[in-house]
Design an enzyme around this catalytic site. Structure first.
Site, PDB file in Angstrom:
ATOM      1  N   ASP A   1       0.888  -1.240  -0.025  1.00 32.93           N
ATOM      2  CA  ASP A   1      -0.014   0.116  -0.145  1.00 32.93           C
ATOM      3  C   ASP A   1       0.972   1.193   0.048  1.00 32.93           C
ATOM      4  O   ASP A   1       2.054   1.330   0.158  1.00 32.93           O
ATOM      5  CB  ASP A   1      -0.937  -0.190   1.262  1.00 32.93           C
ATOM      6  CG  ASP A   1      -1.831   1.202   1.249  1.00 32.93           C
ATOM      7  OD1 ASP A   1      -2.262   1.485   0.548  1.00 32.93           O
ATOM      8  OD2 ASP A   1      -1.742   1.736   2.536  1.00 32.93           O
TER       9      ASP A   1
ATOM     10  N   GLU B   1      -2.955  21.659   0.556  1.00 27.99           N
ATOM     11  CA  GLU B   1      -3.259  23.184   0.666  1.00 27.99           C
ATOM     12  C   GLU B   1      -2.881  23.503   2.197  1.00 27.99           C
ATOM     13  O   GLU B   1      -2.413  24.805   2.201  1.00 27.99           O
ATOM     14  CB  GLU B   1      -4.756  23.253   0.883  1.00 27.99           C
ATOM     15  CG  GLU B   1      -5.553  23.086  -0.336  1.00 27.99           C
ATOM     16  CD  GLU B   1      -6.989  23.499  -0.583  1.00 27.99           C
ATOM     17  OE1 GLU B   1      -7.545  23.289   0.736  1.00 27.99           O
ATOM     18  OE2 GLU B   1      -7.429  23.826  -1.423  1.00 27.99           O
TER      19      GLU B   1
ATOM     20  N   ASP C   1      -4.990   5.903  -4.492  1.00 28.29           N
ATOM     21  CA  ASP C   1      -4.992   7.105  -4.814  1.00 28.29           C
ATOM     22  C   ASP C   1      -5.036   7.277  -6.555  1.00 28.29           C
ATOM     23  O   ASP C   1      -4.767   6.311  -7.120  1.00 28.29           O
ATOM     24  CB  ASP C   1      -3.478   7.918  -4.462  1.00 28.29           C
ATOM     25  CG  ASP C   1      -3.657   8.459  -3.007  1.00 28.29           C
ATOM     26  OD1 ASP C   1      -4.542   8.766  -2.476  1.00 28.29           O
ATOM     27  OD2 ASP C   1      -2.605   8.632  -2.444  1.00 28.29           O
TER      28      ASP C   1
END
Length: 1258
Positions: free
Chosen positions: A434, A591, A778
């Site tokens: 993973d 962010e 992802d």
């Protein structure tokens, strides 16, 4: 604990309504048209579940009785333990045989007493079952820890009490706080925000770090206070339990209305509440019905490949046993038919034993065959299994106690959760890993940026540094010169010229001094680097830090760059009481990293309201911070199709700006002609950042005239108010109108921070011959960046992207999609096979939709054929079920030992499906750990677990089994030889107690020390010579050649023991008084020779002696003599022929001691000669290393040691070392071209030609 109702318990509401920040339909109530399928499906098969909210008592009786919230990962329970554990034990062939032998021992046929056969079987099976029970008890305790977590549940009248997770029932109303896990699948009713939104982290489910946006129905927004639930009742009609994480179909019946539900309102078990103070929800699916639990599978029963091959070894030994029994039975029948039966002193006619009945040889044949099966049963080692169990438990304890696999930061250590697979760690060939939480730390760091075409934050990476050390050059200067981005041409000083070029070199070096002087004052990277940096900010460059950017040439573009960083986001500031800096919370960790970086550069985002964003900016003219307000006019959010985000703001002067950030290809397509000034330099920097494994994003802006904005805003407002399926398309079209003619400011690069030591670990594993696949939920771009960061990908790799084409996807027909994927697979496979160079590395990157088509159809074999020949494989957007499916198909297709490693609930299926499952005991729950065979604090410890402990355990178990086979063959065949010599009379050569003690005491302890403490080389040498690990992959130590060789060695030893003993004792007197040796004396002497031989043999096998080994080996021999003394001291009715046998019989005879020494030397001579020949002419890798090590050549002849170390590394196309090798090759090629170019330039210059014609030089 009761929570009192009333106003005082009402939570303070957040001022910002987050839903108004977003403009796209995914965050708005669904339209009637989209919800029509719900009404059609409800009530049909698969959609029959009914949930009565706030009425859990109705779900404790039929017809709506559902399971409680208890979840178990154990293999057994109190009812199933005995039958299942017994089944596991008697799956082993040897145990099954001894069960049959024990049953037959109660009959008169058995040559031994029943206790001598039943007691060892009960002991062996009992010990193994006890070990299974202890391991499953450990799983039960971890389940108990999860099931005992607390959550607040509505108990009636507005009171919320704490209950454990396992006490939850369907229909309960629960209150979950910030950073807590959801105990079951919930329907979101309300949250701490006024409009019922919340943020959820689903990393445990899909591996994604981005926060998911969830929103309750508007009809339930009023349920935001405890007292609102006094009279609350509602009914949910929805789909039945299923494992699909991304879909939900249902309706909510409330206040005489029916409202459709979607996945936006569903909170899944094992996901975490983030950035929200609390939520209130109703339990829909509990315990085994939860979607996360449905994605997991029951704990499988795993057996190592060595143990499975051991079954076949037992078959071989059983075949030998049957053949020896047949020979014995046939020989006995022939004797009964011969004239010898008439010899009077045998008295066979008077004997009532049916096994020796001359009148009925057929019956005697059968009975003798059965008797021989029991007699030669010691050929099959019953204690082998229990010894292996004991050894594996001790090996697991040593692994757990390894201090070098202890993580001080978390206080956690490696844990072997099952001891059945320790030797399998030494045979792994495929690793399926993973990404999030396994390779990465789940946090982003701001690393580099490119502003106005100039890169900041350092130009070289770890690969460059390693290459420069090996080439002894300045790679940073070299790379700048080759890129053409450095005007000074500083790399001229690096070139090496041959003696023939000395004149040209002198001409070139005339300009060196000026070149070096140009470097003064151009320091880029802070040499100190010791200042404390905030978490999420790993940037060092003195040109930008400490307000130094205000002295750059074009300050305006820099200011706009930092404003994009500080304003284009969805984050909110959070006060940090410990410092003057602010912390931030946002949808994505990128962010947060941008906001922290902006704060460090002097643009602090300090406040947000519904329509205003406040910055504290550094004013370059005055050098002081000024607070400025920006009115937020519109926010165009980021999604996977847009790949960009924009905000439209107006400043205090009324100027309107659009600030945009996004993927490079998207932003480049939207630049104005005058906005491409920095494009070429930025593209070069993006390429360098991507090679370093960093995530990149471009910043751009445009100034909008007021009239232009008003016209566009009218269009955009009309699109927002549209109801229907065309709403999203109109919004996208409106965005396209304004997001164009942008001016490029630069790029940023953030690092999805890897765990400590991940690249080095992958490098070492690759050198050891392991292939590593990356399976992640992802998106593809993120996975590729991580592939570069951890060296699974290289810049010179040929990448094959398996992606479903838009045409095939739009047609939405399985046949068309299969043909599309199959065509890509064939083309990629053909290109690899027919490539110009076999040394060219290749990587396969597969998207989730493509892998779903490839694995769910007939083309799976073609897909796996392509994937296996690629050097690296990355699978993106894969679900937990797909991870498990990929693992199973890879395991079945390749036939290789697979290891799966992950940290979240989404990895459980993969972990359980693999031959070995490893869980990372990180911060994201314990689901992966509870389902795993081994747990690690960090991925980097996998290197030591496999290359050191795996290698050791494999060789220990292999040697242990081979030695067990050897000693039992050597012991069992002496019984057979005695039968042949005694005309198959069936007389016992050894006492019953001798037979029992052989495997239980006298030979069992040394073999345990071999299995626990043996080391062919030290741990440091294992890591320095990773090729040693390939012995396990090739199964060198437990091949059939080795197995047969040790069986032959056992036969030769038994033959030497029997023949030499019988030859020396038979023809002569045994003692001085002329007495000869009887069967008891011969048996005891021969047994002594066997004990000495097998214990000396293990002393020859052991490469790493400890005091424990010496005590157990020589102590076992000593125990034999102590037993003879004690046994002989018993009265004759108990000791029988053994009465005083050592003290007064054989111990006083010199021939006894001489014979023992002679037999041991002759018996071990074949092995000793084989070892000398093999070590001299066909040495194995570990033998060569041992010779170098023990002869001290690693210190006296260091180059030879380093040469052997380099040769031991398997050439690989992945890993840090391969990237360094590729970099050096690339640099050398460019260096050669540059030297030739400079040489031609210098030699063709008029100055050089005129100098060459000068008579002075001539």
């Amino acid at each position: 604990m009761l929570k009192p109702p009333g106003k005082m318990n009402k939570q303070k509401k957040q001022k910002i309504k987050w839903s108004k920040l977003y403009t796209f339909s995914c965050f708005n109530p669904r339209t009637i048209d989209n919800d029509a399928p719900n009404k059609e499906l409800i009530g049909q098969p698969g959609f029959s579940r009914v949930v009565f909210c706030n009425q859990p008592q109705l779900h404790k009786i039929k017809p709506h009785k559902y399971p409680n919230n208890y979840v178990s990962t154990t293999k057994y329970n109190f009812l199933t333990f005995l039958p299942r554990a017994l089944f596991e034990q008697f799956r082993r062939v040897a145990n099954l045989y001894f069960l049959l032998a024990a049953a037959l021992s109660v009959a008169s046929l058995a040559p031994f007493s029943p206790a001598s056969l039943i007691a060892p079987l009960v002991f062996v099976v009992g010990i193994s079952m006890l070990k299974e029970a202890m391991e499953d008890w450990s799983r039960f305790l971890q389940d108990l820890n999860v099931n005992s977590r607390k959550v607040k549940v509505h108990s009636g009248n507005g009171f919320f009490v704490e209950k454990t997770w396992k006490e939850l029932s369907v229909g309960d109303i629960v209150k979950v706080g910030k950073n807590e896990y959801f105990p079951s699948d919930l329907l979101l009713l309300a949250s701490s925000y006024q409009d019922g939104v919340c943020y959820v982290e689903t990393m445990n489910l899909d591996g994604e770090t981005n926060l998911k946006f969830k929103r309750s129905l508007e009809v339930t927004l009023s349920l935001d206070d405890d007292m609102e639930f006094v009279n609350f009742q509602a009914t949910i009609r929805c789909e039945d339990p299923n494992p699909n994480l991304y879909s939900f179909v249902g309706n909510l019946e409330f206040d005489n209305g029916t409202y459709p539900l979607s996945p936006t309102q569903i909170l899944l078990r094992d996901s975490k509440l983030r950035n929200t103070e609390y939520i209130l929800g109703a339990v829909i699916f509990s315990g085994p019905d939860a979607k996360a639990v449905r994605n997991s599978t029951r704990s499988p029963s795993k057996r190592s490949r060595i143990e499975r091959r051991l079954d076949y070894v037992i078959y071989v030994l059983f075949f030998l046993l049957v053949m020896m029994s047949l020979v014995t039975a046939i020989g006995s029948a022939l004797v009964l038919k011969s004239e010898e039966v008439k010899w009077w002193y045998l008295r066979l006619q008077e004997d009532v034993d049916s096994s020796f009945n001359p009148s009925n040889p057929a019956i005697s044949f059968i009975l003798q065959f059965v008797r021989a099966l029991i007699l030669y049963g010691y050929l099959i080692p019953i204690s082998l299994y229990v010894s292996i169990e004991v050894v594996k438990v001790l090996q697991a304890m040593l692994i757990n106690k390894d201090q070098k696999m202890y993580d001080e930061s978390t206080g956690k250590a490696v844990e072997a959760r099952t001891s059945n697979l320790s030797e399998e760690l030494g045979r792994v060939e495929m690793i399926l890993s993973d990404k999030t939480g396994t390779l990465t730390c789940n946090q982003m760091e701001f690393r580099k940026c490119s502003i106005e075409g100039i890169s900041y934050g350092g130009e070289i990476n770890e690969v460059d540094l390693a290459a420069s050390r090996r080439m002894n050059i300045d790679v940073e200067r070299y790379r700048f010169s080759l890129d053409g981005s450095d005007s000074t041409g500083r790399s001229l000083q690096m070139f090496e010229f041959s003696p023939a070029d000395i004149d040209a070199k002198k001409a070139v070096l005339r300009c060196d001094h000026a070149i070096e002087n140009s470097d003064i004052g151009n320091q880029k990277i802070s040499v100190s680097g010791k200042e404390s940096l905030p978490k999420g900010f790993n940037f060092r460059d003195d040109r930008l830090m400490n307000k130094m950017w205000i002295y750059r040439s074009n300050v305006y573009d820099m200011i706009m760059f930092f404003r994009v960083m500080a304003l284009c986001h969805t984050g909110i500031p959070v006060e940090d009481g410990n410092s003057n800096t602010l912390k931030y919370e946002a949808e994505s960790p990128e962010e947060v990293a941008f906001l922290i970086a902006a704060q460090e550069f002097g643009f602090k985002f300090c406040q947000r309201t519904q329509s205003v964003m406040v910055l504290e900016e550094l004013d370059p003219s005055s050098g002081v911070e000024v607070k400025r307000e920006y009115k937020l006019l519109n926010l165009l959010e980021f999604n996977s199709s847009r790949k960009r985000m924009s905000v439209i703001v107006s400043n205090e002067d009324g100027e309107i700006f659009l600030f945009c950030k996004g993927a490079d290809n998207v932003i480049f397509d939207r630049l104005a002609d005058h906005g491409r000034i920095y494009q070429q330099a930025t593209m070069t920097h993006l390429s360098n950042y991507a090679e370093d494994g960093l995530r990149t994003m471009l910043f751009a802006y445009k100034k909008i005239e007021v009239s232009e904005y008003e016209t566009w805003n009218t269009l955009f407002t009309k699109a927002k108010t549209t109801v229907g399926t065309e709403r999203e398309e109109q919004l996208e079209n409106a965005s396209e109108v304004i997001e164009k003619d942008l001016f490029l400011l630069g790029a940023v690069a953030v690092e999805d921070k890897l765990q400590t030591g991940v690249p080095d670990c992958i490098d070492k594993l690759a050198q050891a011959g392991l292939k590593i696949w990356l399976l992640t939920g992802d998106k593809r771009e993120t996975a590729v960046n991580i592939g570069f960061a951890c060296s699974l990908l290289r810049h010179d790799m040929k990448q094959f992207h398996l992606i479903l084409s838009k045409e095939a996807e739009s047609i939405f027909q399985l046949k068309v999609m299969e043909e599309d994927i199959l065509s890509q697979i064939r083309n990629s496979y053909q290109e690899i096979i027919e490539g110009n160079s076999k040394d060219t590395p290749s990587a396969l990157i597969v998207d989730g939709k493509a892998i779903e088509i490839a694995l769910g159809s007939e083309i799976s074999n073609q897909f796996l054929q392509l994937a296996v020949i690629c050097d690296s494989v990355i699978c993106c957007r894969v679900s937990p079920k797909q991870k498990a499916l990929i693992t199973r198909l890879v395991k079945e297709y390749t036939g290789k030992t697979t290891l799966a490693i992950g940290d979240g609930a989404n990895d459980v299926g993969m972990i359980q499906e693999a031959d070995i499952g490893v869980g990372i005991s990180g911060m994201e729950g314990m689901q992966a750990v509870m389902a795993s065979d081994f747990s690690l604090p960090q991925f980097c410890f996998l290197e030591r677990l496999l290359i050191v402990h795996g290698h050791w355990c494999y060789k220990r178990i292999s040697k242990m089994i081979l030695y067990f086979v050897y000693k039992n063959v050597a012991f069992g065949f002496t019984l057979f030889y005695n039968e042949v010599c005694s005309k198959f009379s069936g007389n016992d050569l050894y006492d019953d107690w001798y037979m029992v003690l052989f495997n239980v005491l006298l030979t069992s302890l040394p073999v345990i020390s071999l299995g626990v403490l043996e080391q062919d080389v030290s741990a440091d040498v294992c890591l320095q010579f990773p090729a040693l690990y390939q012995q396990g992959q090739r199964n060198i130590c437990f091949s059939w050649k080795r197995i047969i060789g040790w069986i032959v060695n056992g036969i030769l030893s038994s033959l030497a023991i029997f023949t030499v003993t019988m030859y020396m004792l038979s023809p002569a007197a045994f003692r001085e008084n002329g007495s000869v040796a009887d069967i008891t004396h011969i048996g005891t002497i021969m047994y002594t020779c066997v004990i000495w031989t097998v214990n000396c043999q293990i002393a020859l096998i052991i490469m790493h002696f400890t005091w424990i080994s010496h005590v157990l080996i020589w102590g076992s021999i000593l125990c034999w003599y102590i037993f003879l003394v004690l046994y002989g001291a018993l009265p004759p009715e108990y000791s029988q022929g053994g009465f005083h046998i050592l003290i007064k019989a054989i111990g006083t005879a010199p021939i006894y001691w001489i014979l023992t020494l002679l037999v041991v030397v002759i018996s071990l001579l074949p092995y000793f000669m084989h070892s000398i020949i093999q070590g001299s002419f066909y040495p194995m890798d570990d033998q060569v290393i041992q010779e170098i090590k023990y002869s001290r050549n690693d210190r006296t002849d260091k180059p030879m040691w380093l040469r052997e170390q380099q040769n031991s590394k398997k050439r690989t196309q992945i890993g840090f070392s391969s990237r360094v090798d590729a970099k050096i090759h690339h640099l050398k090629e460019q260096l050669s071209r540059k030297k030739k170019s400079v040489y031609r330039f210098v030699t063709n210059s008029p100055v050089y030609q005129s100098a060459g014609n000068s008579p002075v030089i001539k």
